[in-house]
Design an enzyme around this catalytic site. Structure first.
Site, PDB file in Angstrom:
ATOM      1  N   LYS A  23     -11.227  -0.832   9.710  1.00 56.16           N
ATOM      2  CA  LYS A  23     -11.342  -2.042   8.895  1.00 56.16           C
ATOM      3  C   LYS A  23     -11.760  -3.253   9.724  1.00 56.16           C
ATOM      4  CE  LYS A  23      -8.197  -1.004   5.042  1.00 56.16           C
ATOM      5  NZ  LYS A  23      -7.955   0.426   5.214  1.00 56.16           N
TER       6      LYS A  23
ATOM      7  N   HIS B  75       0.858  -1.180   0.000  1.00 58.89           N
ATOM      8  CA  HIS B  75       0.000   0.000   0.000  1.00 58.89           C
ATOM      9  C   HIS B  75       0.899   1.237   0.000  1.00 58.89           C
ATOM     10  CE1 HIS B  75      -2.924   2.915   1.678  1.00 58.89           C
ATOM     11  NE2 HIS B  75      -3.876   2.070   1.327  1.00 58.89           N
TER      12      HIS B  75
END
Length: 406
Positions: free
Chosen positions: A217, A114
């Protein structure tokens, strides 16, 4: 497993939410916990002796202990609350990195990271003269672990890798990588944003030095995440930010600093959000169970892959599932001749199916794959095979619609 909250789309139809790799929905218990903090004992932490402050402090520190237990950290003081995983990585880059890296030292990362675990190391390299080494993919489209092992040397000071890829759905053998890193005297940081919500993660068993994750998340609120760091490393690290709470004593000509984790939590923290994260952990670990979530999602992941793979013209990125290869419950894909944003827009507006389109904060990986963007469907424990069926039926509609013009 029913969803914690079932939102509706604008036209009132059922929402099939398949964007869980971006953020998860929140259980009512989490929303209630945050609401209760603001309604019942809103106060700052660590600073007051009155009842409200004591209550807020107790709940905030209880949340820290819950996080520590959730990832099996030896001590709760090894958990630092941050705004998110991105800030946690930057904390390590600036505090540990600037103090420990010099010109010629090497940082090993994969091209599947990421952006939050690429850009901080680029900035650190610019400041220190350290060199970034990138691990590419195998033919199966997973990070090449043998290449990673070959890149390690006495020059390697840090290995920064994901646990689960948010694009490829691949899972890295973190325990092995940690051992290889330690064998050459390097430290390892793990981006666990896509693993902590979905499986049992044990920092002691994995042997990692640093691990980061985000609350939002894993059914928790936005605005809070955490860093796990080994006690001896955190103790030796200088502050990341200066201000209140992170000090021991302040004089006009110098200051002394608090012990971790306070040293790295300057200013008023995200108190309600941390408490909400603690409640989310209770929900995941006690109401359901992480092993149960993982086992269910493995089955769901295979179902998603098999049904999506069966559609002509669909290209799924990452490894194919097998008896030895377990994919995470997500698929990044493209459809021949269609732009992923057109697909995502059509699914949303015509069918109430929410998926992601774009580069998923992984531009280097997309360039390596020869694409600019992809569509992504990502599942969580509250999704069902019926959700997958709805998604597949919905996807067949824009494929038929756009191909009719050819």
């Amino acid at each position: 497993m029913s969803p914690p909250v079932q939102p509706k789309v604008n036209n009132g139809s059922k929402l099939v939410y398949l964007d869980n790799a971006a953020t998860s929905q929140k259980p009512s218990a989490v929303i209630d916990a945050v609401n209760d903090y603001y309604k019942s004992y809103n106060s700052n932490v660590h600073r007051g002796i009155h009842f409200l402050s004591a209550k807020a402090t107790d709940e905030y520190e209880m949340a820290r202990r819950k996080v520590a237990s959730f990832v099996n950290a030896p001590e709760s003081s090894e958990i630092v609350f941050t705004r998110n995983a991105t800030e946690a990585i930057n904390l390590v880059a600036y505090s540990w990195g600037l103090s420990n890296l010099k010109a010629g030292d090497e940082i090993v990362v994969t091209i599947a990271e990421h952006h939050s675990s690429i850009v901080p190391w680029q900035i650190l390299s610019e400041k220190t003269g350290a060199v970034l080494k990138f691990v590419s993919l195998t033919e199966d489209e997973v990070p090449d672990i043998r290449m990673l092992q070959d890149l390690l040397s006495k020059k390697t000071k840090l290995v920064a890798v994901h646990h689960v890829s948010n694009v490829l759905a691949s899972v890295l053998p973190i325990k092995d990588i940690a051992q290889w890193a330690h064998d050459v005297g390097a430290r390892i940081l793990v981006d666990a944003c896509q693993s902590v919500p979905h499986m049992v993660v044990d920092v002691q068993d994995l042997g990692v030095d640093f691990l980061v994750a985000s609350s939002h998340k894993m059914c928790g609120p936005t605005g809070v995440g955490f860093l796990y760091g080994k006690s001896e490393l955190l103790t030796a690290m200088p502050p990341f930010l200066g201000g209140g709470e992170m000090i021991s004593d302040v004089f006009l000509d110098h200051s002394t600093y608090a012990e971790p984790p306070s040293r790295f939590e300057a200013g008023t923290p995200a108190i309600g959000e941390a408490i909400g994260l603690g409640t989310a952990i209770d929900y995941l670990s006690q109401k359901i169970g992480m092993q149960k979530i993982h086992d269910y999602e493995v089955e769901l992941a295979n179902y998603l892959y098999e049904n999506l793979h069966a559609i002509p013209g669909v290209r799924i990125y990452g490894p194919a599932p097998s008896e030895t290869v377990h994919r995470a419950a997500l698929c990044s894909f493209n459809v021949e001749g269609l732009h992923p944003t057109d697909i995502a827009t059509f699914l949303d507006q015509q069918h109430g199916v929410a998926i992601r389109s774009g580069h998923h904060c992984a531009q280097p990986l997309h360039r390596y794959l020869g694409i600019n963007a992809s569509a992504r469907a990502s599942l969580y424990f509250y999704n069902t095979k019926e959700d997958v069926d709805d998604f597949i039926r919905a996807l067949e509609d824009p494929i038929a619609f756009f191909t009719s013009f050819k």
